[in-house]
Design a protein around this motif. Structure first.
Motif, PDB file in Angstrom:
ATOM      1  N   GLU A 135       0.741  -0.744   0.445  1.00  0.00           N
ATOM      2  CA  GLU A 135      -0.187   0.086   0.582  1.00  0.00           C
ATOM      3  C   GLU A 135       0.744   1.149   0.251  1.00  0.00           C
ATOM      4  O   GLU A 135       0.302   2.224  -0.861  1.00  0.00           O
ATOM      5  N   ARG A 136       1.797   0.931   0.350  1.00  0.00           N
ATOM      6  CA  ARG A 136       2.669   2.122   0.656  1.00  0.00           C
ATOM      7  C   ARG A 136       3.549   2.460  -1.026  1.00  0.00           C
ATOM      8  O   ARG A 136       3.570   3.556  -1.002  1.00  0.00           O
ATOM      9  N   PHE A 137       4.012   1.122  -0.740  1.00  0.00           N
ATOM     10  CA  PHE A 137       4.718   1.389  -2.013  1.00  0.00           C
ATOM     11  C   PHE A 137       3.876   2.069  -2.800  1.00  0.00           C
ATOM     12  O   PHE A 137       4.101   2.902  -4.147  1.00  0.00           O
ATOM     13  N   ALA A 138       2.854   1.800  -3.316  1.00  0.00           N
ATOM     14  CA  ALA A 138       1.687   2.527  -4.939  1.00  0.00           C
ATOM     15  C   ALA A 138       1.126   3.525  -3.838  1.00  0.00           C
ATOM     16  O   ALA A 138       1.682   4.420  -4.844  1.00  0.00           O
ATOM     17  N   LEU A 139       1.602   4.385  -2.821  1.00  0.00           N
ATOM     18  CA  LEU A 139       1.510   5.548  -2.742  1.00  0.00           C
ATOM     19  C   LEU A 139       2.736   6.205  -3.151  1.00  0.00           C
ATOM     20  O   LEU A 139       1.948   7.583  -3.029  1.00  0.00           O
ATOM     21  N   ALA A 140       3.503   5.842  -3.189  1.00  0.00           N
ATOM     22  CA  ALA A 140       4.946   6.827  -3.310  1.00  0.00           C
ATOM     23  C   ALA A 140       4.913   6.607  -4.870  1.00  0.00           C
ATOM     24  O   ALA A 140       5.614   7.994  -5.224  1.00  0.00           O
ATOM     25  N   LYS A 141       4.477   5.771  -5.108  1.00  0.00           N
ATOM     26  CA  LYS A 141       4.538   6.400  -7.055  1.00  0.00           C
ATOM     27  C   LYS A 141       3.648   6.213  -7.796  1.00  0.00           C
ATOM     28  O   LYS A 141       4.112   7.019  -8.960  1.00  0.00           O
ATOM     29  N   GLU A 142       2.350   7.048  -6.722  1.00  0.00           N
ATOM     30  CA  GLU A 142       1.930   8.227  -7.458  1.00  0.00           C
ATOM     31  C   GLU A 142       1.931   9.993  -6.943  1.00  0.00           C
ATOM     32  O   GLU A 142       1.580  10.795  -7.143  1.00  0.00           O
TER      33      GLU A 142
END
Length: 339
Positions: free
Chosen positions: A23-30
């Motif tokens: 979840e945190r990786f996905a937010l960072a990519k955004e």
């Protein structure tokens, strides 16, 4: 967990850690890096701490704490973790923890889900190292003369010893905290003594320690010993990882299915009680209820479905004359049950 045949095999990766990192990786990519502060537990008394430094919200750290780390470290754990995690392994762990991994969410690899799963498997890699050490010694043609004594879970221990190049024996000492678990556990463990083609040879002893650990001191008084004999086909390169997975999760697998068995038995008993209560309710007879009249006399109402007996009606005519010779007539109708 995953299904293997008809039994559930628990997952090695910590699901909370893995899902949170994804979840945190996905937010960072955004472009929305989000700091985190979270502590969660795993089997065998392991504690995970997932956190971000106050001054840098793009950095995520994962720390692990386990009571058996010092013992496992004697068998080349640090080198193994360095091989698996490389630059993500922090040289000085977080205070109060044994291992710390770090990742910069501003520089994630293309397959960030694989990295999240690798971080979530940290406990697995730590607990697998004693087995990796013994198997590597056998591969190198070296004899393993010592018996590895790993306190995986408090007073419960796992012993690993080798008999030649084609056989490794693993012994688990088991303690049950609940009296009900002792009874179910003995029945469950007795089933492991059955021979299954291709599977490791398994034996269960309730009181007497196996001969492989007879010389070990301070064994205590566990509720039983499980002995697994792994043959060379089980720790070949192609099957080694799966064998280690099954070995390190065995104790949790055992307790999980004991708890499931207790839950199933309780569910069956509750359903049985409910069905018996329905039978009792259907067998109840409806007793006639007593009624009272205005004068305080009681009578019983006829049961529903039965023909009612005829009732008598008494009409009383009261004539009252006043001083002006006016007549007032009061009609009182009383329904009285026949004697």
């Amino acid at each position: 967990g995953c299904l293997l045949g008809k039994m559930i095999i628990l997952e090695q990766a910590n699901h909370i850690v893995e899902s949170t990192l994804k979840e945190r990786f996905a937010l960072a990519k955004e472009g929305k890096p989000t700091p985190i502060e979270m502590t969660c537990a795993d089997f065998d008394g392991v504690i995970f701490h997932l956190w971000s430094p106050v001054e840098d919200k793009t950095t995520l750290n994962l720390s692990l704490q386990t009571s058996s780390f010092a013992t496992i470290s004697k068998y080349g754990l640090q080198a193994r973790l360095q091989q698996i995690y490389g630059p993500h392994l922090v040289a000085t762990p977080e205070n109060g923890f044994n291992v710390t991994l770090t990742v910069n969410t501003g520089n994630l690899p293309a397959n960030s889900d694989e990295l999240a799963q690798r971080f979530a498997l940290l406990k697995r890699h730590v607990y697998a190292q004693p087995f990796e050490y013994v198997f590597a010694q056998i591969d190198a043609g070296k004899a393993v003369t010592e018996t590895l004594d790993i306190p995986y879970r408090g007073d419960e221990r796992t012993f690993i010893t080798s008999q030649g190049k084609d056989r490794v024996t693993v012994v688990y000492s088991i303690n049950f905290k609940d009296k009900d678990d002792i009874i179910l556990g003995k029945v469950f463990l007795s089933e492991f003594k059955k021979s299954v083609g291709g599977a490791p040879s398994v034996d269960f002893s309730q009181t007497t320690p196996p001969g492989e650990i007879a010389s070990v001191k301070n064994l205590g008084k566990p509720d039983g010993f499980i002995t697994q004999v792994l043959f060379d086909r089980h720790f070949k390169k192609e099957s080694r990882a799966k064998t280690i997975d099954m070995a390190i999760i065995f104790r949790n697998y055992l307790m999980y299915h004991i708890k499931c068995s207790k839950s199933h038995l309780n569910t069956r008993m509750r359903l049985r009680v409910e069905s018996l209560l329905k039978v009792l309710n259907r067998a109840k007879q409806e007793l006639p209820k007593e009624k009272k009249t205005a004068s305080g006399r009681t009578f019983a109402r006829a049961p529903v479905g039965k023909k009612k007996r005829p009732t008598s009606t008494l009409s009383i005519l009261v004539v009252q004359c006043n001083t002006t010779f006016q007549v007032k007539m009061h009609l009182h109708v009383l329904r009285l049950a026949p004697p």
